[in-house]
Write a protein that holds these residues in place. Structure first.
Motif, PDB file in Angstrom:
ATOM      1  N   LEU A   1       0.843  -1.206   0.000  1.00 10.07           N
ATOM      2  CA  LEU A   1       0.000   0.000   0.000  1.00 10.07           C
ATOM      3  C   LEU A   1       0.877   1.255   0.000  1.00 10.07           C
ATOM      4  O   LEU A   1       0.604   2.205  -0.715  1.00 10.07           O
ATOM      5  CB  LEU A   1      -0.937  -0.009   1.216  1.00 10.07           C
ATOM      6  CG  LEU A   1      -2.051  -1.071   1.182  1.00 10.07           C
ATOM      7  CD1 LEU A   1      -2.815  -1.096   2.510  1.00 10.07           C
ATOM      8  CD2 LEU A   1      -3.029  -0.827   0.025  1.00 10.07           C
ATOM      9  N   ARG A   2       1.951   1.185   0.785  1.00  7.79           N
ATOM     10  CA  ARG A   2       2.832   2.353   0.901  1.00  7.79           C
ATOM     11  C   ARG A   2       3.534   2.648  -0.422  1.00  7.79           C
ATOM     12  O   ARG A   2       3.670   3.786  -0.828  1.00  7.79           O
ATOM     13  CB  ARG A   2       3.852   2.086   2.015  1.00  7.79           C
ATOM     14  CG  ARG A   2       4.495   3.316   2.583  1.00  7.79           C
ATOM     15  CD  ARG A   2       5.248   3.074   3.889  1.00  7.79           C
ATOM     16  NE  ARG A   2       6.235   2.014   3.835  1.00  7.79           N
ATOM     17  CZ  ARG A   2       6.152   0.855   4.489  1.00  7.79           C
ATOM     18  NH1 ARG A   2       5.107   0.611   5.253  1.00  7.79           N
ATOM     19  NH2 ARG A   2       7.098  -0.051   4.390  1.00  7.79           N
ATOM     20  N   HIS A   3       3.985   1.598  -1.102  1.00  9.37           N
ATOM     21  CA  HIS A   3       4.773   1.781  -2.335  1.00  9.37           C
ATOM     22  C   HIS A   3       3.937   1.650  -3.605  1.00  9.37           C
ATOM     23  O   HIS A   3       4.494   1.606  -4.702  1.00  9.37           O
ATOM     24  CB  HIS A   3       5.915   0.766  -2.376  1.00  9.37           C
ATOM     25  CG  HIS A   3       6.974   1.024  -1.349  1.00  9.37           C
ATOM     26  ND1 HIS A   3       7.991   1.924  -1.536  1.00  9.37           N
ATOM     27  CD2 HIS A   3       7.146   0.519  -0.113  1.00  9.37           C
ATOM     28  CE1 HIS A   3       8.760   1.948  -0.459  1.00  9.37           C
ATOM     29  NE2 HIS A   3       8.269   1.115   0.422  1.00  9.37           N
ATOM     30  N   LYS A   4       2.628   1.510  -3.435  1.00  8.06           N
ATOM     31  CA  LYS A   4       1.738   1.310  -4.593  1.00  8.06           C
ATOM     32  C   LYS A   4       2.202   0.111  -5.426  1.00  8.06           C
ATOM     33  O   LYS A   4       2.237   0.152  -6.663  1.00  8.06           O
ATOM     34  CB  LYS A   4       1.665   2.571  -5.453  1.00  8.06           C
ATOM     35  CG  LYS A   4       1.066   3.760  -4.713  1.00  8.06           C
ATOM     36  CD  LYS A   4       0.709   4.868  -5.671  1.00  8.06           C
ATOM     37  CE  LYS A   4      -0.023   6.041  -5.073  1.00  8.06           C
ATOM     38  NZ  LYS A   4      -0.087   6.166  -3.632  1.00  8.06           N
ATOM     39  N   ALA A   5       2.613  -0.937  -4.741  1.00  5.98           N
ATOM     40  CA  ALA A   5       3.025  -2.179  -5.409  1.00  5.98           C
ATOM     41  C   ALA A   5       1.839  -3.143  -5.418  1.00  5.98           C
ATOM     42  O   ALA A   5       0.863  -2.942  -4.694  1.00  5.98           O
ATOM     43  CB  ALA A   5       4.194  -2.793  -4.652  1.00  5.98           C
ATOM     44  N   ILE A   6       1.938  -4.152  -6.265  1.00  8.24           N
ATOM     45  CA  ILE A   6       0.887  -5.171  -6.295  1.00  8.24           C
ATOM     46  C   ILE A   6       1.490  -6.498  -5.842  1.00  8.24           C
ATOM     47  O   ILE A   6       2.580  -6.891  -6.280  1.00  8.24           O
ATOM     48  CB  ILE A   6       0.302  -5.306  -7.728  1.00  8.24           C
ATOM     49  CG1 ILE A   6      -0.665  -4.158  -8.022  1.00  8.24           C
ATOM     50  CG2 ILE A   6      -0.402  -6.641  -7.929  1.00  8.24           C
ATOM     51  CD1 ILE A   6      -2.010  -4.227  -7.318  1.00  8.24           C
ATOM     52  N   ILE A   7       0.771  -7.166  -4.947  1.00  9.45           N
ATOM     53  CA  ILE A   7       1.187  -8.502  -4.506  1.00  9.45           C
ATOM     54  C   ILE A   7       0.425  -9.522  -5.352  1.00  9.45           C
ATOM     55  O   ILE A   7      -0.802  -9.428  -5.478  1.00  9.45           O
ATOM     56  CB  ILE A   7       0.836  -8.726  -3.016  1.00  9.45           C
ATOM     57  CG1 ILE A   7       1.614  -7.746  -2.134  1.00  9.45           C
ATOM     58  CG2 ILE A   7       1.094 -10.172  -2.613  1.00  9.45           C
ATOM     59  CD1 ILE A   7       1.177  -7.767  -0.669  1.00  9.45           C
ATOM     60  N   ILE A   8       1.155 -10.448  -5.927  1.00  5.85           N
ATOM     61  CA  ILE A   8       0.495 -11.577  -6.588  1.00  5.85           C
ATOM     62  C   ILE A   8       0.649 -12.750  -5.625  1.00  5.85           C
ATOM     63  O   ILE A   8       1.769 -13.221  -5.375  1.00  5.85           O
ATOM     64  CB  ILE A   8       1.094 -11.859  -7.979  1.00  5.85           C
ATOM     65  CG1 ILE A   8       0.874 -10.628  -8.863  1.00  5.85           C
ATOM     66  CG2 ILE A   8       0.456 -13.109  -8.590  1.00  5.85           C
ATOM     67  CD1 ILE A   8       1.432 -10.737 -10.264  1.00  5.85           C
TER      68      ILE A   8
END
Ligand code: PLP
Length: 387
Positions: free
Chosen positions: A194-201
């Motif tokens: 959420l902090r880094h605007k990353a996506i977890i797959i």
């Protein structure tokens, strides 16, 4: 015409080809030897009749004018998506709408295809060791890989990256280490994303092996994960579908990626077969649940047998509790490949060398519980005789 050089430069699938080559060479020299295969991660029990009966009925549907069907919905039949929402998520307090669930032909395809949601390049965090598909897929897309070592020292639970990444592949229960995370251990990953605007797959292909009701079956049990995680599941290991091919992927609307994935699927995927979806539907009947639980219990019992048997022989072992894999440290003086050779030649046992799953897998071998109990008992006897 310019080819995709990232794909062209990929190394061959060295691990499994090499295992097959070495095993075949040994077998050719010792045709009488009974080789025990504890390496592969493929199911060994036949499909329960309640599932094959449902698939037989589906075949019959296709042969009668009144019940015949052509192309199905690209996202999958609603009756299956409804079952997934009601059975796999609602009891754990997770709510999704029908259009957030996409039926697939197995986790393998989606784990690769999801890469298309993201711009070429970018940085991907991948656990080391890991199931090889995440690495290959990322390399095919020209992404930079940040490896997150999973070692004995960190209990095979890596720390979140200390640099920004765009995509994170997580797999729990883990292949190959068998590690499972608690909700508290998953929390920092969701916070990071959420902090880094990353996506977890989040690859939950082995979800069926989780025994402890306190452990998270889904990443969506962590608050906020619906904004940053895509979950990939499969009927392969849970219900014996490795040959049938069916799974599903949840792309929540809150990720902002749902419409894009839908668009992609509608263009490139014409849906999983009606027959396999009817088979998957049968998994959710009371008889289906009882039958798959019985098969899972068998694999879990062989995993326990291997785990405890290896421990009793003095091996340092991990996993095997919420996963079909036992991650075993090789004795001093061996590498994972030299120990593979030793076991093949001296005990006629095939395992999987840990180094094949990444650098941090060096010094380990993986044993798979997808095997007959009798085979595991024999293997343990042979290992005892080596000692
Ligand atoms: N994810 C993991 C971690 C696996 O180990 C496997 C298969 O071994 C898959 C995904 C692929 O599963 P499927 O048969 O659904 O393609």
């Amino acid at each position: 015409m310019q080819i995709n050089n990232y794909l062209n430069r990929l190394e061959g699938n060295y691990l499994f080809t090499e295992i097959v080559n070495r095993t075949q060479a040994y077998q050719a020299e010792h045709p009488e030897a009974e080789v025990l295969r504890l390496g592969v991660g493929d199911i060994t029990l036949p499909l329960p009749a309640v599932i094959t009966d449902a698939m037989h009925r589906a075949v019959d549907d296709l042969s009668h004018a009144e019940t015949f069907r052509g192309y199905g919905p690209e996202l999958g039949y609603e009756w299956l998506r409804r079952k997934i929402i009601d059975h796999d998520y609602a009891p754990r307090g997770i709510r999704f709408t029908l259009d957030e669930v996409f039926i697939s032909d197995g986790a393998g395809s989606d784990l690769g295809n999801l890469s298309e949601l993201f711009a070429p390049g970018g940085r991907v965090a991948i656990l080391d060791p890991s199931y090889p598909a995440y690495i290959d897929t990322s390399r095919m897309a020209g992404r930079e890989i940040v490896y997150l070592p999973c070692t004995r020292e960190n209990g095979f639970v890596p720390a979140v990256p200390d640099e920004p990444v765009d995509i994170i592949y997580l797999c729990f229960p883990n292949n190959p280490t068998g590690t499972m995370l608690t909700r508290e251990q998953l929390r920092p990953w969701v916070d990071y994303a959420l902090r880094h605007k990353a996506i977890i797959i989040y690859d939950a292909a082995y979800e069926g092996f989780i025994d402890n009701p306190e452990l998270p079956h889904s990443i969506y049990e962590v608050q906020g994960a619906d904004r940053c995680a895509i979950e990939v599941r499969s009927y392969s290991k849970t219900a014996g579908f490795t040959a049938v091919r069916c799974g599903y992927t949840v792309v929540p609307r809150a990720t902002g990626l749902n419409a894009m994935w839908k668009r992609r699927q509608c263009t490139k995927f014409n849906g999983a077969s009606y027959i396999s979806q009817r088979g998957a539907e049968a998994v959710y009947t009371p008889e289906g649940q009882a039958a798959i639980r019985a098969n899972l219990s068998h694999y879990k019992a062989t995993a326990r047998l291997l785990r405890e048997g290896l421990q009793a022989l003095g091996y340092e072992v991990f996993g095997g509790e919420h996963a079909p894999y036992i991650w075993c440290r090789v004795p001093e003086g061996y590498t994972s490949w030299s120990y593979f050779d030793y076991l093949l030649h001296e005990a006629r046992i095939v395992c999987t060398p840990g180094a094949g799953f990444g650098e941090s897998g060096e010094g380990y071998v993986r044993f798979s519980a997808f095997s007959a109990r009798e085979n595991c008992e024999k293997a343990l006897k042979r290992l005892k005789n080596l000692a």
